[in-house]
Design a protein around this motif. Structure first.
Motif, PDB file in Angstrom:
ATOM      1  N   LYS A  15     -39.919  27.738 -10.475  1.00 35.07           N
ATOM      2  CA  LYS A  15     -39.641  26.898 -11.630  1.00 35.07           C
ATOM      3  C   LYS A  15     -37.806  26.091 -12.282  1.00 35.07           C
ATOM      4  O   LYS A  15     -37.325  25.998 -12.963  1.00 35.07           O
ATOM      5  N   LEU A  16     -37.087  26.572 -10.911  1.00 34.69           N
ATOM      6  CA  LEU A  16     -35.596  26.317 -11.180  1.00 34.69           C
ATOM      7  C   LEU A  16     -35.887  24.512 -10.246  1.00 34.69           C
ATOM      8  O   LEU A  16     -35.716  24.823  -9.681  1.00 34.69           O
ATOM      9  N   ILE A  17     -36.002  24.241 -11.417  1.00 32.72           N
ATOM     10  CA  ILE A  17     -35.546  22.686 -10.706  1.00 32.72           C
ATOM     11  C   ILE A  17     -34.321  22.333 -10.254  1.00 32.72           C
ATOM     12  O   ILE A  17     -34.205  21.432  -9.195  1.00 32.72           O
ATOM     13  N   GLN A  18     -33.863  21.854 -11.465  1.00 36.97           N
ATOM     14  CA  GLN A  18     -32.168  21.946 -11.181  1.00 36.97           C
ATOM     15  C   GLN A  18     -31.124  22.402 -10.486  1.00 36.97           C
ATOM     16  O   GLN A  18     -31.811  23.738 -10.894  1.00 36.97           O
ATOM     17  N   PRO A  19     -30.497  22.297 -10.080  1.00 39.44           N
ATOM     18  CA  PRO A  19     -29.314  22.939  -8.638  1.00 39.44           C
ATOM     19  C   PRO A  19     -29.048  24.285  -9.967  1.00 39.44           C
ATOM     20  O   PRO A  19     -28.793  23.760 -10.877  1.00 39.44           O
ATOM     21  N   THR A  20     -29.204  25.291  -9.214  1.00 41.11           N
ATOM     22  CA  THR A  20     -28.890  26.893 -10.497  1.00 41.11           C
ATOM     23  C   THR A  20     -28.609  27.252  -9.760  1.00 41.11           C
ATOM     24  O   THR A  20     -28.689  27.985  -8.196  1.00 41.11           O
ATOM     25  N   PHE A  21     -27.314  27.748 -10.080  1.00 40.32           N
ATOM     26  CA  PHE A  21     -27.217  29.791  -9.079  1.00 40.32           C
ATOM     27  C   PHE A  21     -27.514  30.912  -9.287  1.00 40.32           C
ATOM     28  O   PHE A  21     -27.001  30.847 -10.877  1.00 40.32           O
ATOM     29  N   ILE A  22     -28.359  31.699  -8.892  1.00 38.35           N
ATOM     30  CA  ILE A  22     -28.651  32.999  -9.108  1.00 38.35           C
ATOM     31  C   ILE A  22     -27.374  33.756  -9.120  1.00 38.35           C
ATOM     32  O   ILE A  22     -26.686  33.443  -8.159  1.00 38.35           O
ATOM     33  N   THR A  23     -27.390  34.760  -9.489  1.00 39.53           N
ATOM     34  CA  THR A  23     -25.944  35.274  -8.986  1.00 39.53           C
ATOM     35  C   THR A  23     -25.952  36.904  -9.450  1.00 39.53           C
ATOM     36  O   THR A  23     -27.120  37.288  -9.714  1.00 39.53           O
ATOM     37  N   ASP A  24     -25.098  37.665  -8.701  1.00 43.27           N
ATOM     38  CA  ASP A  24     -25.068  39.614  -9.163  1.00 43.27           C
ATOM     39  C   ASP A  24     -26.189  39.494  -8.715  1.00 43.27           C
ATOM     40  O   ASP A  24     -27.297  40.652 -10.119  1.00 43.27           O
ATOM     41  N   TYR A  25     -26.945  40.475  -7.073  1.00 43.47           N
ATOM     42  CA  TYR A  25     -27.968  40.594  -7.297  1.00 43.47           C
ATOM     43  C   TYR A  25     -28.304  42.526  -6.707  1.00 43.47           C
ATOM     44  O   TYR A  25     -26.849  42.873  -6.292  1.00 43.47           O
ATOM     45  N   PRO A  26     -28.831  42.566  -7.013  1.00 39.99           N
ATOM     46  CA  PRO A  26     -29.213  44.523  -6.810  1.00 39.99           C
ATOM     47  C   PRO A  26     -28.817  44.795  -4.762  1.00 39.99           C
ATOM     48  O   PRO A  26     -28.431  43.888  -4.066  1.00 39.99           O
ATOM     49  N   ILE A  27     -27.605  45.527  -4.680  1.00 32.38           N
ATOM     50  CA  ILE A  27     -26.855  45.908  -3.799  1.00 32.38           C
ATOM     51  C   ILE A  27     -28.484  46.008  -2.820  1.00 32.38           C
ATOM     52  O   ILE A  27     -27.800  45.788  -1.474  1.00 32.38           O
ATOM     53  N   GLU A  28     -29.165  46.795  -2.899  1.00 32.10           N
ATOM     54  CA  GLU A  28     -30.557  47.148  -1.628  1.00 32.10           C
ATOM     55  C   GLU A  28     -31.222  45.893  -1.160  1.00 32.10           C
ATOM     56  O   GLU A  28     -30.960  45.784  -0.246  1.00 32.10           O
ATOM     57  N   MET A  29     -30.766  43.993  -1.831  1.00 37.60           N
ATOM     58  CA  MET A  29     -31.080  43.555  -1.571  1.00 37.60           C
ATOM     59  C   MET A  29     -29.879  42.509  -0.305  1.00 37.60           C
ATOM     60  O   MET A  29     -30.132  41.778   0.707  1.00 37.60           O
ATOM     61  N   SER A  30     -28.416  42.901  -0.479  1.00 43.98           N
ATOM     62  CA  SER A  30     -27.744  41.738   0.127  1.00 43.98           C
ATOM     63  C   SER A  30     -26.399  43.381   1.197  1.00 43.98           C
ATOM     64  O   SER A  30     -25.670  43.789   0.769  1.00 43.98           O
ATOM     65  N   PRO A  31     -27.054  44.138   2.168  1.00 43.36           N
ATOM     66  CA  PRO A  31     -26.604  44.669   3.040  1.00 43.36           C
ATOM     67  C   PRO A  31     -25.256  44.001   3.440  1.00 43.36           C
ATOM     68  O   PRO A  31     -24.323  44.939   4.330  1.00 43.36           O
TER      69      PRO A  31
END
Length: 516
Positions: free
Chosen positions: A395-411
């Protein structure tokens, strides 16, 4: 021979016979070079400079020398018109028997070589002057004709025919998508607009390179064959080095090597890299793909968001003269600043579920309620990623920053400075797909080892995409790594958007295909 259209093999046989005939006339069907001084589009763009008032030879006209493929022919006895296609476009050529007579061939240079032994697709060279025909078409009047290359396999040439209902029907158009991907060389010949996609892709890469160079960042190269793969969650391709008798992996990312260079003292390094992930094929996935990764010391992910949106805005402006780009049914505006939305907030907005304080079991239950397709070994991070990919990302058509991910997703990302359980990471989403991934980089070697070990546990539990422990990388950051921001931008996906292409295969010259 019957009057029926020859089959492909018959046409090839006829052309091979013509090849022999050319040699009988002492014409080399595959000469070594030709002096090209002008290109079709350059002549058309500057026609006033070249034009003469008459097709008869003017003494003061500037001569041009062009080479390319014969794409159409209209023969009228002792004269003919044909279309010549070169690397920049097409232009009409007018050729007369007596103008192109040579000492060696006499009038046979026209009567035999051009009329009877030259086919659509053959390469020829023309030298002459420019004039306008009675119908107003800019044309080259040929004063010499040279045969430059025989095509043995016929090139598809679309034919328009009016059927019994009076409708125009096109035959032999080279439009089948799979065939075009497999035979890109033919696609580029008969659908020249395809070239524009790849020219724009190259311009996009060059614009990004210039943008980073102007800011003092160093372009580098890192290994493609790696003893330990890392820098992303993906399955690798495996190969074997005979001399060392060891298995090696085609890189899935170049992150860990570039961060080693930050440890070594560079303030900013980047690399346009071919990476390889052993995954399925889709409109958005090719197992061999291109990305640019950039790492800058003393910066964080907030700075990197500012950097990326400015660079992509600059790319759009350079390629299109505007920050607005037409993509399918949407008009996407890359003008900075772009919206910034925390991941949990984005998921709650679309699903009504707040995942921020949920346990693994609670998130698993929510995933089942949301009909997420589950696989063995899925941990908390993987489940959240699947929920996001199913309900938010498209649903994110226009450029968008999704921030602050759970630590489990980002080693590989640094813990969030104020939000427990999160890391300082963002993904840039545009036209419903991720185009970039970035972190405030983890530079604490103790924390990094713990994250690697957790990945190893997930791997042992069945997650084939979990990372492995890279002892040399841990040793590198034990020597000290400064605060650093890093980003990877998918060149293929960004090129899809910038060229309004529907599939990743449309922006790859030679996409991976199943064997014929």
């Amino acid at each position: 021979m019957s009057n029926a259209e020859p089959s492909l093999s018959e046409q090839q046989e006829i052309r091979l016979e013509k090849l022999d005939k050319l040699r009988e006339y002492n014409v080399n069907p595959f000469p070594y070079e030709y002096d090209v001084t002008h290109y079709s589009q350059d002549i058309l763009d500057n026609e006033d400079h070249y034009l003469t008032d008459t097709p008869d030879e003017p003494e003061d006209a500037e001569r041009v020398s062009v080479a390319g493929r014969v794409m159409t022919r209209r023969i009228m006895g002792k004269a003919a018109f044909f279309t010549l296609q070169d690397s920049k476009g097409t232009i009409q050529v007018y050729i007369r028997r007596d103008d192109v007579t040579t000492e060696e061939l006499g009038t046979d240079n026209y009567n035999k070589i051009f009329k009877k032994l030259t086919d659509i697709g053959d390469y020829v060279g023309i030298k002459g002057f420019v004039f306008k025909t009675g119908t107003g078409e800019t044309t080259i009047h040929a004063e010499t004709f040279d045969f430059l290359g025989k095509t043995v396999r016929p090139i598809p040439t679309p034919k328009e025919v009016e059927n019994e209902a009076g409708e125009t029907v096109t035959y032999d158009a080279f439009t089948d998508k799979e065939q075009r991907y497999r035979q890109r060389y033919v696609d580029l010949i008969v659908n020249p607009e395809v070239r524009d996609v790849f020219v724009k892709r190259t311009q996009m890469v060059q614009t990004m390179r210039n943008f980073m160079n102007e800011r003092g960042y160093l372009e580098v190269e890192t290994p493609i064959l790696q003893p330990i793969y890392g820098g992303a969650s993906a399955r690798p391709f495996v190969t074997h080095h005979n001399a060392l008798d060891i298995d090696l992996y085609l890189r899935i990312a170049n992150e860990l090597y570039l961060k080693r260079l930050i440890v070594g003292g560079f303030d900013g390094v980047y690399e346009f890299s071919k990476d390889f992930r052993n995954e399925g094929l889709s409109r958005f996935h090719n197992p061999e793909f291109t990305q640019v990764e950039l790492y800058v010391a003393w910066k964080d992910y907030n700075w990197m968001m500012d950097f990326m949106e400015k660079m992509v805005e600059h790319v759009a402006q350079t390629l299109h003269g505007s920050t607005r780009v037409k993509v399918g049914e949407h008009e996407i505006d890359f003008k900075a600043p772009w919206p910034r939305i925390p991941m949990y907030e984005a998921i709650e907005n679309e699903t009504g579920h707040d995942l921020s304080d949920k346990s693994d079991d609670e998130i698993l239950k929510i995933a089942k309620e949301l009909h997420i397709e589950l696989e063995d070994g899925m941990g908390k991070g993987k489940l959240i990623d699947e929920i996001f990919g199913e309900y938010v990302e498209p649903k994110l058509i226009q450029p968008t920053f999704i921030t602050d991910y759970p630590i489990e997703m980002s080693p590989l990302a640094k813990k969030h400075r104020t939000k427990e359980g999160l890391v300082e990471r963002f993904e840039a989403i545009c036209n419903g797909k991720e185009i970039a991934n970035a972190f405030t980089e983890l530079n604490d070697p103790v924390d990094q080892r713990e994250r690697f070990e957790e990945q190893a546990r997930l791997r042992a539990g069945g997650d084939e995409e979990a990372m492995t422990v890279d002892e040399d990388f841990l040793r590198a950051i034990e020597y000290g790594m400064p605060p650093t921001a890093g980003i990877g931008i998918g060149i293929d996906r960004l090129a899809m958007i910038m060229t309004n292409s529907d599939s990743i295969r449309d922006v790859l010259f030679f996409p991976q295909m199943r064997p014929e």
